[in-house]
Design a protein around this motif. Structure first.
Motif, PDB file in Angstrom:
ATOM      1  N   GLY A 113       0.912  -1.411  -0.104  1.00 43.67           N
ATOM      2  CA  GLY A 113       0.084   0.031  -0.018  1.00 43.67           C
ATOM      3  C   GLY A 113       0.832   1.041   0.032  1.00 43.67           C
ATOM      4  O   GLY A 113       1.997   1.326  -0.298  1.00 43.67           O
ATOM      5  N   LEU A 131      -3.556   3.685   2.373  1.00 39.43           N
ATOM      6  CA  LEU A 131      -4.458   2.650   1.575  1.00 39.43           C
ATOM      7  C   LEU A 131      -3.652   1.487   1.398  1.00 39.43           C
ATOM      8  O   LEU A 131      -2.658   1.671   1.036  1.00 39.43           O
ATOM      9  CB  LEU A 131      -4.936   3.288   0.517  1.00 39.43           C
ATOM     10  CG  LEU A 131      -5.831   2.558  -0.208  1.00 39.43           C
ATOM     11  CD1 LEU A 131      -7.183   2.371   0.365  1.00 39.43           C
ATOM     12  CD2 LEU A 131      -6.180   3.185  -1.640  1.00 39.43           C
ATOM     13  N   ASP A 133      -3.880  -2.871   0.314  1.00 41.59           N
ATOM     14  CA  ASP A 133      -4.651  -3.797  -0.548  1.00 41.59           C
ATOM     15  C   ASP A 133      -5.011  -5.107   0.267  1.00 41.59           C
ATOM     16  O   ASP A 133      -4.688  -6.068   0.239  1.00 41.59           O
ATOM     17  CB  ASP A 133      -3.555  -4.494  -1.585  1.00 41.59           C
ATOM     18  CG  ASP A 133      -4.461  -5.210  -2.594  1.00 41.59           C
ATOM     19  OD1 ASP A 133      -5.604  -5.292  -2.617  1.00 41.59           O
ATOM     20  OD2 ASP A 133      -3.574  -5.784  -3.538  1.00 41.59           O
ATOM     21  N   THR A 137      -7.819  -6.590  -3.972  1.00 42.34           N
ATOM     22  CA  THR A 137      -8.574  -5.994  -5.277  1.00 42.34           C
ATOM     23  C   THR A 137      -7.999  -4.728  -5.763  1.00 42.34           C
ATOM     24  O   THR A 137      -8.605  -4.326  -6.911  1.00 42.34           O
ATOM     25  CB  THR A 137     -10.226  -5.859  -4.914  1.00 42.34           C
ATOM     26  OG1 THR A 137     -10.166  -4.793  -3.722  1.00 42.34           O
ATOM     27  CG2 THR A 137     -10.645  -7.342  -4.541  1.00 42.34           C
ATOM     28  N   PHE A 138      -7.011  -4.173  -5.010  1.00 49.27           N
ATOM     29  CA  PHE A 138      -6.685  -2.850  -5.500  1.00 49.27           C
ATOM     30  C   PHE A 138      -5.326  -2.747  -6.286  1.00 49.27           C
ATOM     31  O   PHE A 138      -4.989  -1.627  -6.631  1.00 49.27           O
ATOM     32  CB  PHE A 138      -6.317  -2.085  -4.120  1.00 49.27           C
ATOM     33  CG  PHE A 138      -7.480  -1.455  -3.390  1.00 49.27           C
ATOM     34  CD1 PHE A 138      -8.879  -1.446  -4.198  1.00 49.27           C
ATOM     35  CD2 PHE A 138      -7.373  -1.060  -2.165  1.00 49.27           C
ATOM     36  CE1 PHE A 138      -9.871  -1.243  -3.371  1.00 49.27           C
ATOM     37  CE2 PHE A 138      -8.561  -0.655  -1.417  1.00 49.27           C
ATOM     38  CZ  PHE A 138      -9.870  -0.798  -2.024  1.00 49.27           C
ATOM     39  N   GLU A 139      -4.818  -3.701  -6.828  1.00 49.23           N
ATOM     40  CA  GLU A 139      -3.542  -3.825  -7.527  1.00 49.23           C
ATOM     41  C   GLU A 139      -2.499  -2.998  -6.682  1.00 49.23           C
ATOM     42  O   GLU A 139      -1.740  -2.177  -7.139  1.00 49.23           O
ATOM     43  CB  GLU A 139      -3.770  -3.338  -8.998  1.00 49.23           C
ATOM     44  CG  GLU A 139      -4.626  -4.122  -9.818  1.00 49.23           C
ATOM     45  CD  GLU A 139      -4.002  -5.642 -10.269  1.00 49.23           C
ATOM     46  OE1 GLU A 139      -2.723  -5.724 -10.057  1.00 49.23           O
ATOM     47  OE2 GLU A 139      -4.643  -6.358 -10.754  1.00 49.23           O
ATOM     48  N   SER A 168      -2.225   0.929  -9.855  1.00 43.91           N
ATOM     49  CA  SER A 168      -3.620   1.494  -9.280  1.00 43.91           C
ATOM     50  C   SER A 168      -3.568   3.091  -8.907  1.00 43.91           C
ATOM     51  O   SER A 168      -2.414   3.661  -9.070  1.00 43.91           O
ATOM     52  CB  SER A 168      -3.351   0.861  -7.720  1.00 43.91           C
ATOM     53  OG  SER A 168      -4.753   0.862  -7.148  1.00 43.91           O
ATOM     54  N   ILE A 170      -5.005   6.163  -7.147  1.00 45.77           N
ATOM     55  CA  ILE A 170      -5.547   6.417  -5.731  1.00 45.77           C
ATOM     56  C   ILE A 170      -5.833   8.074  -5.584  1.00 45.77           C
ATOM     57  O   ILE A 170      -4.781   8.904  -5.871  1.00 45.77           O
ATOM     58  CB  ILE A 170      -4.545   6.031  -4.960  1.00 45.77           C
ATOM     59  CG1 ILE A 170      -4.443   4.485  -4.673  1.00 45.77           C
ATOM     60  CG2 ILE A 170      -5.196   6.294  -3.370  1.00 45.77           C
ATOM     61  CD1 ILE A 170      -3.157   4.092  -4.202  1.00 45.77           C
ATOM     62  N   SER A 179      -8.724   7.398  -1.549  1.00 37.24           N
ATOM     63  CA  SER A 179      -9.560   6.465  -2.229  1.00 37.24           C
ATOM     64  C   SER A 179      -8.992   5.547  -3.384  1.00 37.24           C
ATOM     65  O   SER A 179      -8.595   6.546  -4.216  1.00 37.24           O
ATOM     66  CB  SER A 179     -11.035   7.068  -2.054  1.00 37.24           C
ATOM     67  OG  SER A 179     -10.884   8.098  -3.065  1.00 37.24           O
ATOM     68  N   HIS A 180      -9.515   4.385  -3.712  1.00 36.34           N
ATOM     69  CA  HIS A 180      -9.018   3.631  -4.772  1.00 36.34           C
ATOM     70  C   HIS A 180      -9.917   4.339  -5.850  1.00 36.34           C
ATOM     71  O   HIS A 180     -11.269   3.956  -5.573  1.00 36.34           O
ATOM     72  CB  HIS A 180      -8.898   2.548  -4.633  1.00 36.34           C
ATOM     73  CG  HIS A 180      -8.486   1.620  -5.633  1.00 36.34           C
ATOM     74  ND1 HIS A 180      -9.218   1.121  -6.723  1.00 36.34           N
ATOM     75  CD2 HIS A 180      -7.005   1.202  -5.994  1.00 36.34           C
ATOM     76  CE1 HIS A 180      -8.339   0.363  -7.486  1.00 36.34           C
ATOM     77  NE2 HIS A 180      -7.063   0.595  -7.211  1.00 36.34           N
ATOM     78  N   LEU A 183      -7.437   1.094 -11.675  1.00 34.30           N
ATOM     79  CA  LEU A 183      -6.496   0.088 -12.069  1.00 34.30           C
ATOM     80  C   LEU A 183      -6.247  -0.400 -13.420  1.00 34.30           C
ATOM     81  O   LEU A 183      -7.451  -0.407 -14.056  1.00 34.30           O
ATOM     82  CB  LEU A 183      -6.692  -1.025 -10.898  1.00 34.30           C
ATOM     83  CG  LEU A 183      -7.824  -2.006 -11.198  1.00 34.30           C
ATOM     84  CD1 LEU A 183      -7.694  -2.955 -12.022  1.00 34.30           C
ATOM     85  CD2 LEU A 183      -8.132  -2.465  -9.683  1.00 34.30           C
TER      86      LEU A 183
END
Length: 464
Positions: A113, A131, A133, A137-139, A168, A170, A179-180, A183
Protein backbone atom coordinates in the motif's frame (compact mmCIF):
# COMPACT_ATOMS: atom_id res chain seq x y z
CA UNK A 1 31.05 35.66 5.20
CA UNK A 2 27.41 35.04 4.38
CA UNK A 3 24.48 36.62 6.16
CA UNK A 4 26.84 38.11 8.74
CA UNK A 5 28.26 34.71 9.70
CA UNK A 6 32.06 34.70 9.55
CA UNK A 7 33.23 31.59 7.68
CA UNK A 8 36.88 32.54 7.27
CA UNK A 9 39.02 35.61 7.90
CA UNK A 10 41.66 35.72 5.20
CA UNK A 11 43.37 38.66 6.86
CA UNK A 12 46.35 39.07 4.55
CA UNK A 13 46.50 37.20 1.25
CA UNK A 14 49.98 36.46 -0.09
CA UNK A 15 50.42 35.76 -3.79
CA UNK A 16 53.28 35.71 -6.22
CA UNK A 17 52.49 39.37 -6.92
CA UNK A 18 52.67 40.63 -3.35
CA UNK A 19 50.62 41.14 -0.21
CA UNK A 20 46.93 41.93 -0.59
CA UNK A 21 45.18 43.44 2.39
CA UNK A 22 42.93 46.32 3.37
CA UNK A 23 39.72 45.48 1.43
CA UNK A 24 39.29 41.82 0.53
CA UNK A 25 35.96 41.04 -1.13
CA UNK A 26 34.59 37.52 -1.46
CA UNK A 27 32.00 37.18 -4.25
CA UNK A 28 28.99 35.42 -2.75
CA UNK A 29 28.27 33.05 -5.66
CA UNK A 30 31.85 31.84 -6.07
CA UNK A 31 32.36 31.33 -2.35
CA UNK A 32 29.97 28.39 -2.26
CA UNK A 33 30.26 27.17 -5.83
CA UNK A 34 33.70 25.63 -5.71
CA UNK A 35 37.10 25.87 -4.16
CA UNK A 36 38.54 28.16 -6.84
CA UNK A 37 37.86 31.58 -5.39
CA UNK A 38 38.18 34.99 -7.02
CA UNK A 39 39.58 37.55 -4.56
CA UNK A 40 39.68 41.27 -5.23
CA UNK A 41 41.94 43.42 -3.10
CA UNK A 42 43.93 46.64 -3.03
CA UNK A 43 47.69 46.67 -3.26
CA UNK A 44 49.09 50.15 -2.60
CA UNK A 45 45.86 51.68 -3.84
CA UNK A 46 45.68 49.56 -7.01
CA UNK A 47 42.75 47.16 -7.23
CA UNK A 48 43.81 43.70 -8.42
CA UNK A 49 41.90 40.44 -8.79
CA UNK A 50 43.52 37.10 -8.13
CA UNK A 51 42.23 33.53 -8.24
CA UNK A 52 43.49 31.00 -5.74
CA UNK A 53 42.52 27.49 -4.63
CA UNK A 54 41.65 27.32 -0.93
CA UNK A 55 40.89 24.69 1.66
CA UNK A 56 39.06 27.03 3.97
CA UNK A 57 37.51 24.79 6.56
CA UNK A 58 37.15 21.17 7.50
CA UNK A 59 34.69 19.74 9.98
CA UNK A 60 34.85 16.05 10.84
CA UNK A 61 32.44 14.47 13.26
CA UNK A 62 30.41 11.34 13.69
CA UNK A 63 27.54 12.99 11.83
CA UNK A 64 28.93 14.80 8.80
CA UNK A 65 32.08 15.93 7.06
CA UNK A 66 32.60 19.09 5.02
CA UNK A 67 35.73 19.75 3.02
CA UNK A 68 36.71 22.87 1.06
CA UNK A 69 34.53 25.82 0.16
CA UNK A 70 32.26 23.65 -1.96
CA UNK A 71 30.26 22.22 0.91
CA UNK A 72 26.64 21.75 1.86
CA UNK A 73 25.64 20.90 5.41
CA UNK A 74 23.08 18.12 5.70
CA UNK A 75 21.00 17.87 8.85
CA UNK A 76 18.55 15.16 9.86
CA UNK A 77 15.38 16.95 10.95
CA UNK A 78 12.79 14.19 11.19
CA UNK A 79 11.73 10.67 10.30
CA UNK A 80 8.70 8.40 10.29
CA UNK A 81 8.97 4.65 10.84
CA UNK A 82 6.68 1.70 10.21
CA UNK A 83 4.96 0.82 13.49
CA UNK A 84 1.26 1.25 12.74
CA UNK A 85 2.11 2.99 9.48
CA UNK A 86 2.39 1.43 6.02
CA UNK A 87 6.15 1.79 5.66
CA UNK A 88 7.51 -1.74 5.87
CA UNK A 89 9.90 -2.19 2.96
CA UNK A 90 9.25 1.36 1.74
CA UNK A 91 10.85 2.08 -1.62
CA UNK A 92 9.49 4.84 -3.80
CA UNK A 93 8.80 8.32 -2.41
CA UNK A 94 6.96 11.19 -4.11
CA UNK A 95 6.09 14.73 -3.03
CA UNK A 96 2.61 16.25 -3.33
CA UNK A 97 1.45 19.78 -2.51
CA UNK A 98 -2.23 19.78 -1.56
CA UNK A 99 -3.77 23.03 -0.42
CA UNK A 100 -1.10 24.82 1.59
CA UNK A 101 0.50 21.62 2.90
CA UNK A 102 3.33 19.42 1.64
CA UNK A 103 3.09 15.64 1.77
CA UNK A 104 5.46 12.74 1.21
CA UNK A 105 3.80 9.63 -0.21
CA UNK A 106 5.66 6.35 0.22
CA UNK A 107 5.10 3.01 -1.53
CA UNK A 108 5.40 -0.01 0.77
CA UNK A 109 6.40 -3.24 -0.93
CA UNK A 110 5.71 -5.38 2.15
CA UNK A 111 2.60 -3.64 3.47
CA UNK A 112 1.10 -3.60 -0.05
CA UNK A 113 0.00 0.00 0.00
CA UNK A 114 0.87 3.66 0.36
CA UNK A 115 1.47 5.92 3.33
CA UNK A 116 0.79 9.68 3.24
CA UNK A 117 2.87 11.86 5.57
CA UNK A 118 2.39 15.56 6.22
CA UNK A 119 5.89 17.07 6.12
CA UNK A 120 4.82 20.73 6.17
CA UNK A 121 6.73 20.94 9.43
CA UNK A 122 9.73 18.79 8.48
CA UNK A 123 10.91 18.45 12.08
CA UNK A 124 7.55 17.01 13.07
CA UNK A 125 6.29 14.84 10.19
CA UNK A 126 2.87 13.28 10.75
CA UNK A 127 1.44 10.15 9.16
CA UNK A 128 -2.08 11.20 8.18
CA UNK A 129 -3.47 8.55 5.84
CA UNK A 130 -2.83 5.22 4.17
CA UNK A 131 -4.41 2.75 1.78
CA UNK A 132 -3.65 -0.98 1.82
CA UNK A 133 -4.54 -3.84 -0.51
CA UNK A 134 -6.32 -5.68 2.30
CA UNK A 135 -8.65 -7.72 0.10
CA UNK A 136 -6.42 -8.12 -2.95
CA UNK A 137 -8.60 -6.06 -5.28
CA UNK A 138 -6.62 -2.81 -5.46
CA UNK A 139 -3.53 -3.86 -7.47
CA UNK A 140 -1.28 -2.73 -4.61
CA UNK A 141 0.44 -6.02 -3.79
CA UNK A 142 4.16 -5.28 -3.81
CA UNK A 143 3.85 -1.51 -4.30
CA UNK A 144 7.32 -0.32 -5.30
CA UNK A 145 7.14 3.08 -7.01
CA UNK A 146 4.66 5.88 -7.59
CA UNK A 147 4.13 9.20 -9.31
CA UNK A 148 1.81 12.11 -8.56
CA UNK A 149 -0.68 13.43 -11.13
CA UNK A 150 -3.05 16.38 -10.90
CA UNK A 151 -6.15 15.92 -13.06
CA UNK A 152 -9.03 18.42 -13.15
CA UNK A 153 -8.16 19.82 -9.74
CA UNK A 154 -7.74 16.50 -7.94
CA UNK A 155 -4.46 14.88 -6.86
CA UNK A 156 -3.74 11.23 -7.57
CA UNK A 157 -0.99 8.76 -6.70
CA UNK A 158 -0.33 6.33 -9.56
CA UNK A 159 1.30 3.25 -8.04
CA UNK A 160 3.28 0.45 -9.68
CA UNK A 161 2.51 -2.85 -7.91
CA UNK A 162 5.24 -5.30 -8.85
CA UNK A 163 3.75 -8.44 -7.29
CA UNK A 164 0.28 -7.72 -8.71
CA UNK A 165 1.59 -6.93 -12.22
CA UNK A 166 -0.55 -3.83 -12.45
CA UNK A 167 -0.98 -0.18 -11.55
CA UNK A 168 -3.39 1.44 -9.15
CA UNK A 169 -4.76 4.99 -9.18
CA UNK A 170 -5.52 6.51 -5.78
CA UNK A 171 -7.24 9.83 -5.11
CA UNK A 172 -5.22 11.56 -2.38
CA UNK A 173 -6.92 14.95 -2.63
CA UNK A 174 -8.01 14.41 0.97
CA UNK A 175 -4.76 13.00 2.38
CA UNK A 176 -6.38 11.65 5.54
CA UNK A 177 -8.74 9.43 3.54
CA UNK A 178 -7.19 8.28 0.25
CA UNK A 179 -9.56 6.35 -2.02
CA UNK A 180 -8.94 3.82 -4.78
CA UNK A 181 -10.47 4.93 -8.10
CA UNK A 182 -8.94 2.87 -10.92
CA UNK A 183 -6.54 0.14 -11.96
CA UNK A 184 -4.98 -1.63 -14.94
CA UNK A 185 -3.82 -5.25 -14.76
CA UNK A 186 -1.44 -7.16 -16.98
CA UNK A 187 -2.81 -9.53 -19.58
CA UNK A 188 -3.27 -9.81 -23.33
CA UNK A 189 -0.67 -7.76 -25.18
CA UNK A 190 -0.06 -5.36 -22.30
CA UNK A 191 3.53 -5.05 -21.01
CA UNK A 192 2.78 -4.79 -17.31
CA UNK A 193 4.35 -7.88 -15.81
CA UNK A 194 6.16 -6.89 -12.61
CA UNK A 195 5.96 -3.12 -13.19
CA UNK A 196 8.89 -1.32 -11.64
CA UNK A 197 8.31 2.41 -12.12
CA UNK A 198 5.80 4.94 -13.40
CA UNK A 199 6.11 8.48 -14.75
CA UNK A 200 3.45 11.01 -15.76
CA UNK A 201 3.30 12.73 -19.16
CA UNK A 202 0.87 15.37 -20.41
CA UNK A 203 0.48 15.20 -24.20
CA UNK A 204 -2.12 17.06 -26.23
CA UNK A 205 -4.31 17.86 -23.23
CA UNK A 206 -4.39 14.25 -22.00
CA UNK A 207 -2.57 12.69 -19.04
CA UNK A 208 -0.65 9.45 -19.44
CA UNK A 209 1.13 7.04 -17.12
CA UNK A 210 4.27 5.52 -18.64
CA UNK A 211 5.03 2.24 -16.86
CA UNK A 212 8.09 0.00 -17.09
CA UNK A 213 7.14 -3.67 -17.31
CA UNK A 214 10.23 -5.22 -15.74
CA UNK A 215 9.09 -8.77 -16.36
CA UNK A 216 7.83 -8.05 -19.88
CA UNK A 217 10.92 -6.14 -21.05
CA UNK A 218 9.01 -3.11 -22.27
CA UNK A 219 6.95 -0.04 -21.46
CA UNK A 220 3.18 0.43 -21.36
CA UNK A 221 1.49 3.79 -21.96
CA UNK A 222 -1.86 4.27 -20.21
CA UNK A 223 -4.30 7.16 -20.67
CA UNK A 224 -5.35 8.17 -17.14
CA UNK A 225 -7.18 11.37 -18.11
CA UNK A 226 -10.27 9.78 -16.58
CA UNK A 227 -8.72 8.20 -13.49
CA UNK A 228 -11.67 5.90 -12.83
CA UNK A 229 -11.33 4.27 -16.25
CA UNK A 230 -7.66 4.21 -17.31
CA UNK A 231 -7.03 2.90 -20.82
CA UNK A 232 -3.84 1.32 -22.22
CA UNK A 233 -3.08 2.98 -25.57
CA UNK A 234 0.48 2.04 -26.59
CA UNK A 235 3.56 0.01 -25.79
CA UNK A 236 7.12 -0.72 -26.88
CA UNK A 237 8.92 -4.02 -26.28
CA UNK A 238 12.57 -5.01 -26.20
CA UNK A 239 14.10 -6.81 -29.17
CA UNK A 240 15.04 -10.49 -29.12
CA UNK A 241 18.61 -9.88 -27.93
CA UNK A 242 18.77 -10.17 -24.14
CA UNK A 243 21.23 -9.51 -21.32
CA UNK A 244 23.12 -6.71 -22.99
CA UNK A 245 22.57 -4.39 -25.93
CA UNK A 246 24.69 -2.23 -28.19
CA UNK A 247 23.90 0.98 -30.04
CA UNK A 248 22.05 -0.88 -32.82
CA UNK A 249 19.54 -2.63 -30.55
CA UNK A 250 16.59 -1.73 -28.35
CA UNK A 251 17.72 -1.55 -24.71
CA UNK A 252 14.65 -2.60 -22.72
CA UNK A 253 15.74 -5.86 -21.12
CA UNK A 254 14.73 -5.50 -17.47
CA UNK A 255 13.54 -1.87 -17.63
CA UNK A 256 13.49 -0.12 -14.27
CA UNK A 257 13.19 3.64 -13.83
CA UNK A 258 11.54 5.96 -16.37
CA UNK A 259 11.48 9.75 -16.67
CA UNK A 260 9.72 12.12 -19.07
CA UNK A 261 11.33 15.04 -20.87
CA UNK A 262 10.36 17.42 -23.68
CA UNK A 263 13.03 18.26 -26.27
CA UNK A 264 12.41 20.31 -29.40
CA UNK A 265 8.64 20.10 -29.04
CA UNK A 266 8.59 16.30 -28.78
CA UNK A 267 7.94 14.21 -25.65
CA UNK A 268 10.31 11.41 -24.73
CA UNK A 269 10.35 8.61 -22.18
CA UNK A 270 13.89 7.93 -21.00
CA UNK A 271 14.26 4.42 -19.57
CA UNK A 272 17.17 2.63 -17.90
CA UNK A 273 17.41 -1.15 -18.37
CA UNK A 274 18.97 -3.13 -15.53
CA UNK A 275 19.78 -6.25 -17.56
CA UNK A 276 20.77 -4.43 -20.75
CA UNK A 277 23.17 -2.17 -18.80
CA UNK A 278 22.02 0.88 -20.73
CA UNK A 279 19.51 3.63 -21.38
CA UNK A 280 16.80 3.82 -24.04
CA UNK A 281 15.18 7.01 -25.39
CA UNK A 282 11.63 6.61 -26.71
CA UNK A 283 9.58 9.19 -28.59
CA UNK A 284 6.07 9.09 -27.07
CA UNK A 285 4.73 12.22 -28.76
CA UNK A 286 2.15 9.89 -30.27
CA UNK A 287 1.30 7.74 -27.23
CA UNK A 288 -0.40 5.14 -29.43
CA UNK A 289 2.78 4.59 -31.43
CA UNK A 290 5.92 5.01 -29.29
CA UNK A 291 9.18 4.68 -31.20
CA UNK A 292 12.75 3.91 -30.18
CA UNK A 293 15.04 6.76 -31.24
CA UNK A 294 18.35 6.41 -29.38
CA UNK A 295 20.29 4.69 -26.66
CA UNK A 296 23.61 4.46 -24.91
CA UNK A 297 25.04 1.26 -23.47
CA UNK A 298 27.83 -0.26 -21.45
CA UNK A 299 28.51 -2.84 -24.18
CA UNK A 300 29.74 -0.11 -26.54
CA UNK A 301 32.25 1.05 -23.93
CA UNK A 302 32.70 -1.07 -20.81
CA UNK A 303 34.45 1.75 -18.96
CA UNK A 304 31.10 3.50 -18.60
CA UNK A 305 29.32 3.47 -15.23
CA UNK A 306 26.24 1.69 -16.62
CA UNK A 307 26.36 -1.88 -15.31
CA UNK A 308 22.94 -2.73 -13.84
CA UNK A 309 21.68 0.77 -14.61
CA UNK A 310 18.89 1.55 -12.16
CA UNK A 311 18.31 5.12 -10.93
CA UNK A 312 17.54 7.97 -13.34
CA UNK A 313 16.89 11.71 -13.31
CA UNK A 314 16.66 14.40 -15.99
CA UNK A 315 18.43 17.75 -15.68
CA UNK A 316 18.21 20.86 -17.84
CA UNK A 317 21.41 22.90 -17.60
CA UNK A 318 21.73 25.91 -19.84
CA UNK A 319 20.12 24.97 -23.14
CA UNK A 320 20.98 21.27 -22.90
CA UNK A 321 19.20 18.25 -21.44
CA UNK A 322 21.04 15.56 -19.50
CA UNK A 323 20.23 12.15 -18.07
CA UNK A 324 21.86 11.28 -14.75
CA UNK A 325 22.04 7.48 -14.46
CA UNK A 326 22.93 5.33 -11.45
CA UNK A 327 25.04 2.30 -12.34
CA UNK A 328 24.18 0.04 -9.42
CA UNK A 329 26.68 -2.65 -10.40
CA UNK A 330 29.42 -0.12 -11.16
CA UNK A 331 28.99 1.90 -7.94
CA UNK A 332 28.86 5.15 -9.85
CA UNK A 333 26.78 7.68 -11.75
CA UNK A 334 26.94 8.74 -15.40
CA UNK A 335 25.94 12.00 -17.03
CA UNK A 336 24.65 11.70 -20.60
CA UNK A 337 23.79 14.56 -22.94
CA UNK A 338 20.42 13.70 -24.52
CA UNK A 339 19.80 17.07 -26.16
CA UNK A 340 19.80 15.22 -29.49
CA UNK A 341 17.73 12.15 -28.54
CA UNK A 342 18.79 10.15 -31.60
CA UNK A 343 22.46 10.43 -30.68
CA UNK A 344 22.97 10.73 -26.92
CA UNK A 345 26.54 11.48 -25.84
CA UNK A 346 28.22 9.98 -22.79
CA UNK A 347 29.73 12.99 -21.07
CA UNK A 348 31.16 12.16 -17.64
CA UNK A 349 30.99 9.92 -14.60
CA UNK A 350 31.74 9.73 -10.91
CA UNK A 351 32.50 6.45 -9.14
CA UNK A 352 32.78 5.14 -5.62
CA UNK A 353 36.51 4.53 -5.62
CA UNK A 354 38.10 2.66 -2.72
CA UNK A 355 35.52 0.53 -0.92
CA UNK A 356 36.23 0.09 2.77
CA UNK A 357 32.73 -1.18 3.51
CA UNK A 358 31.53 2.11 4.95
CA UNK A 359 31.78 5.69 3.71
CA UNK A 360 32.62 8.29 6.31
CA UNK A 361 34.13 11.72 6.42
CA UNK A 362 36.99 10.27 8.44
CA UNK A 363 38.06 7.72 5.84
CA UNK A 364 37.36 10.04 2.92
CA UNK A 365 35.39 7.43 0.97
CA UNK A 366 32.65 8.47 -1.44
CA UNK A 367 29.13 7.26 -0.66
CA UNK A 368 28.33 5.67 -4.03
CA UNK A 369 28.30 1.93 -3.34
CA UNK A 370 25.04 0.72 -4.92
CA UNK A 371 23.41 4.00 -6.03
CA UNK A 372 19.64 3.80 -6.59
CA UNK A 373 17.21 6.73 -6.61
CA UNK A 374 18.25 10.12 -8.00
CA UNK A 375 16.56 13.51 -7.73
CA UNK A 376 17.80 16.70 -9.38
CA UNK A 377 17.36 20.16 -7.87
CA UNK A 378 18.60 23.70 -8.50
CA UNK A 379 19.83 25.39 -5.33
CA UNK A 380 21.22 28.92 -5.33
CA UNK A 381 21.69 28.84 -9.10
CA UNK A 382 23.56 25.54 -9.21
CA UNK A 383 22.30 22.09 -10.20
CA UNK A 384 22.69 19.11 -7.91
CA UNK A 385 21.96 15.40 -8.16
CA UNK A 386 20.81 13.96 -4.84
CA UNK A 387 21.51 10.22 -4.81
CA UNK A 388 20.09 7.57 -2.45
CA UNK A 389 22.83 4.98 -2.00
CA UNK A 390 21.51 1.53 -1.11
CA UNK A 391 24.61 -0.44 -0.09
CA UNK A 392 26.34 2.47 1.66
CA UNK A 393 23.10 3.38 3.50
CA UNK A 394 23.66 7.00 2.58
CA UNK A 395 22.78 10.08 0.56
CA UNK A 396 25.30 11.86 -1.66
CA UNK A 397 24.93 15.31 -3.18
CA UNK A 398 26.76 15.82 -6.46
CA UNK A 399 27.26 19.19 -8.12
CA UNK A 400 26.50 18.67 -11.82
CA UNK A 401 26.35 22.37 -12.76
CA UNK A 402 29.25 21.69 -15.10
CA UNK A 403 28.12 18.32 -16.44
CA UNK A 404 31.54 17.37 -17.74
CA UNK A 405 33.09 17.59 -14.25
CA UNK A 406 30.65 16.44 -11.56
CA UNK A 407 31.85 16.59 -7.95
CA UNK A 408 30.52 15.36 -4.61
CA UNK A 409 29.89 18.30 -2.30
CA UNK A 410 28.25 16.52 0.65
CA UNK A 411 27.29 13.09 1.90
CA UNK A 412 25.19 11.80 4.77
CA UNK A 413 25.28 8.26 6.07
CA UNK A 414 23.28 6.00 8.37
CA UNK A 415 25.73 5.85 11.27
CA UNK A 416 25.01 3.66 14.30
CA UNK A 417 22.60 0.86 13.45
CA UNK A 418 20.44 -0.17 16.40
CA UNK A 419 18.03 -2.10 14.23
CA UNK A 420 15.34 0.57 14.31
CA UNK A 421 15.49 4.28 13.48
CA UNK A 422 13.45 6.61 15.63
CA UNK A 423 13.57 10.24 16.59
CA UNK A 424 13.96 9.11 20.19
CA UNK A 425 17.14 7.09 19.68
CA UNK A 426 18.59 9.62 17.27
CA UNK A 427 19.25 7.07 14.52
CA UNK A 428 18.83 8.06 10.91
CA UNK A 429 16.50 6.12 8.62
CA UNK A 430 18.96 5.44 5.81
CA UNK A 431 19.55 1.69 6.03
CA UNK A 432 18.87 0.36 2.53
CA UNK A 433 18.12 3.81 1.05
CA UNK A 434 16.38 3.47 -2.31
CA UNK A 435 13.95 6.26 -3.13
CA UNK A 436 14.56 10.00 -2.87
CA UNK A 437 12.52 13.11 -3.63
CA UNK A 438 13.12 16.82 -3.02
CA UNK A 439 10.66 19.06 -1.19
CA UNK A 440 10.86 22.85 -0.91
CA UNK A 441 9.26 24.08 2.31
CA UNK A 442 9.49 27.62 3.64
CA UNK A 443 12.33 28.44 1.26
CA UNK A 444 14.46 25.51 2.42
CA UNK A 445 15.28 22.32 0.55
CA UNK A 446 14.73 18.86 1.98
CA UNK A 447 15.71 15.41 0.74
CA UNK A 448 13.01 12.86 1.61
CA UNK A 449 14.48 9.35 1.52
CA UNK A 450 12.76 5.97 1.56
CA UNK A 451 14.86 3.44 3.50
CA UNK A 452 13.73 -0.09 2.65
CA UNK A 453 15.70 -1.91 5.37
CA UNK A 454 14.86 0.64 8.08
CA UNK A 455 11.14 0.59 7.16
CA UNK A 456 11.07 4.36 7.36
CA UNK A 457 11.39 7.76 5.73
CA UNK A 458 14.17 10.21 6.59
CA UNK A 459 13.90 13.98 6.10
CA UNK A 460 17.20 15.80 5.58
CA UNK A 461 17.61 19.57 5.34
CA UNK A 462 20.09 20.76 2.76
CA UNK A 463 21.81 24.00 3.81
CA UNK A 464 24.54 26.00 2.13
Amino acid sequence: SKGGELRHDFGQVITEDGFYKNSIIIPSMDWYAGNILSVTGEYYGVETTIEKEFEVFRKISARMGCVNISCYTLTSVGNVVDGSNALEGVRGVAIATIGSSTYAVGASEVDDGIQIIDISNPSNPLAVGKLLDTDGTFELNGAVELAIATIEGSTYAVVAAKADSGISIIDITTPSSPSHVGLVSDGGDKLLKNPYDVAIATIGGSTYAVVTGNGDDGIEIIDISTPSSPSPVGRLADDSNKAGCDSTEVCLDGPVEVRITTIGGSTYAVVVAHLDHGMEIIDISDPTNPSSVGRITDADDTTRELVNANGLAIATIGSSTYAVVAGYGDDGISIIDISTPSSPAYLSELEDGTDTGVCTAANGERCLDGPRGIAVEKINGRTYAVVAVHVDNAVSIIDISTPSTPSIVAQFYDGTDTGVCTAANGERCLDGAKGVAIATIGGSFYAVVGAQDDDGIEIIRIMD
